[in-house]
Scaffold this motif. Structure first.
Motif, mmCIF file in Angstrom:
data_model
loop_
_atom_site.group_PDB
_atom_site.id
_atom_site.type_symbol
_atom_site.label_atom_id
_atom_site.label_comp_id
_atom_site.label_asym_id
_atom_site.label_seq_id
_atom_site.Cartn_x
_atom_site.Cartn_y
_atom_site.Cartn_z
ATOM 1 N N ASP A 1 2.004 -0.538 -6.115
ATOM 2 C CA ASP A 1 1.067 0.124 -5.208
ATOM 3 C C ASP A 1 -0.341 -0.385 -5.501
ATOM 4 O O ASP A 1 -0.955 0.008 -6.492
ATOM 5 C CB ASP A 1 1.160 1.640 -5.401
ATOM 6 C CG ASP A 1 0.228 2.416 -4.483
ATOM 7 O OD1 ASP A 1 -0.483 1.792 -3.663
ATOM 8 O OD2 ASP A 1 0.216 3.653 -4.582
ATOM 9 N N GLN B 1 1.878 3.587 2.686
ATOM 10 C CA GLN B 1 0.606 4.069 3.225
ATOM 11 C C GLN B 1 0.079 3.236 4.387
ATOM 12 O O GLN B 1 -1.053 3.424 4.812
ATOM 13 C CB GLN B 1 -0.442 4.117 2.104
ATOM 14 C CG GLN B 1 -0.090 5.094 1.010
ATOM 15 C CD GLN B 1 -0.064 6.531 1.504
ATOM 16 O OE1 GLN B 1 -1.023 7.021 2.068
ATOM 17 N NE2 GLN B 1 1.059 7.202 1.316
ATOM 18 N N LYS C 1 0.869 -1.172 0.000
ATOM 19 C CA LYS C 1 0.000 0.000 0.000
ATOM 20 C C LYS C 1 0.905 1.220 0.000
ATOM 21 O O LYS C 1 1.660 1.443 0.940
ATOM 22 C CB LYS C 1 -0.900 -0.011 1.228
ATOM 23 C CG LYS C 1 -1.915 -1.134 1.206
ATOM 24 C CD LYS C 1 -2.770 -1.161 2.450
ATOM 25 C CE LYS C 1 -3.748 -2.317 2.397
ATOM 26 N NZ LYS C 1 -4.493 -2.456 3.654
ATOM 27 N N GLY C 2 0.851 1.982 -1.091
ATOM 28 C CA GLY C 2 1.704 3.143 -1.244
ATOM 29 C C GLY C 2 2.925 2.813 -2.079
ATOM 30 O O GLY C 2 2.943 1.827 -2.825
#
Length: 109
Positions: A51, A29, A22-23
């Motif tokens: 991502d 993130q 995530k990110g």
């Protein structure tokens, strides 16, 4: 899922080390993705990141692809290794570094 599965296959097999997260590597993130990046950075290997927040199909598809419910997910030479907890356990035991050496994973430049 077929299109997503094909795309995931190409990603997983297109690089020695791939982290679905995530990110991004610069801006993770979630805490688990951040820890996974820190581990990979510490090993000094070259790796790519995907991502999953940018692509809902990949985000859901990767969970089905690996039959693993959480993200991040690490793949080495096309094989699923695990998430950040498994990465941490393997890193602390020296197993992750050993796997990278045995698999002849390139070092980051």
């Amino acid at each position: 899922m077929t299109d997503a599965r094909t795309r995931i296959d190409e990603i997983v097999n297109g690089s020695d080390v791939v982290l679905f997260m995530k990110g991004t590597a610069l801006f993770p993130q979630c805490g688990f993705s951040s820890r996974a990046i820190a581990i990979l950075d510490h090993t000094g290997v070259k790796f790519d990141t995907i991502d999953v927040l940018q692509d809902a199909e990949i985000r859901q598809g990767i969970k089905e692809y690996s039959d693993w419910p959480t993200i991040p997910q690490l793949y080495v030479k096309g094989e699923f290794v695990g998430g950040s907890d498994i990465m941490m356990e393997m890193f602390e035991a020296g197993e992750l570094q050993q796997m990278f050496t045995e698999q002849q994973v390139a070092k980051a430049e």
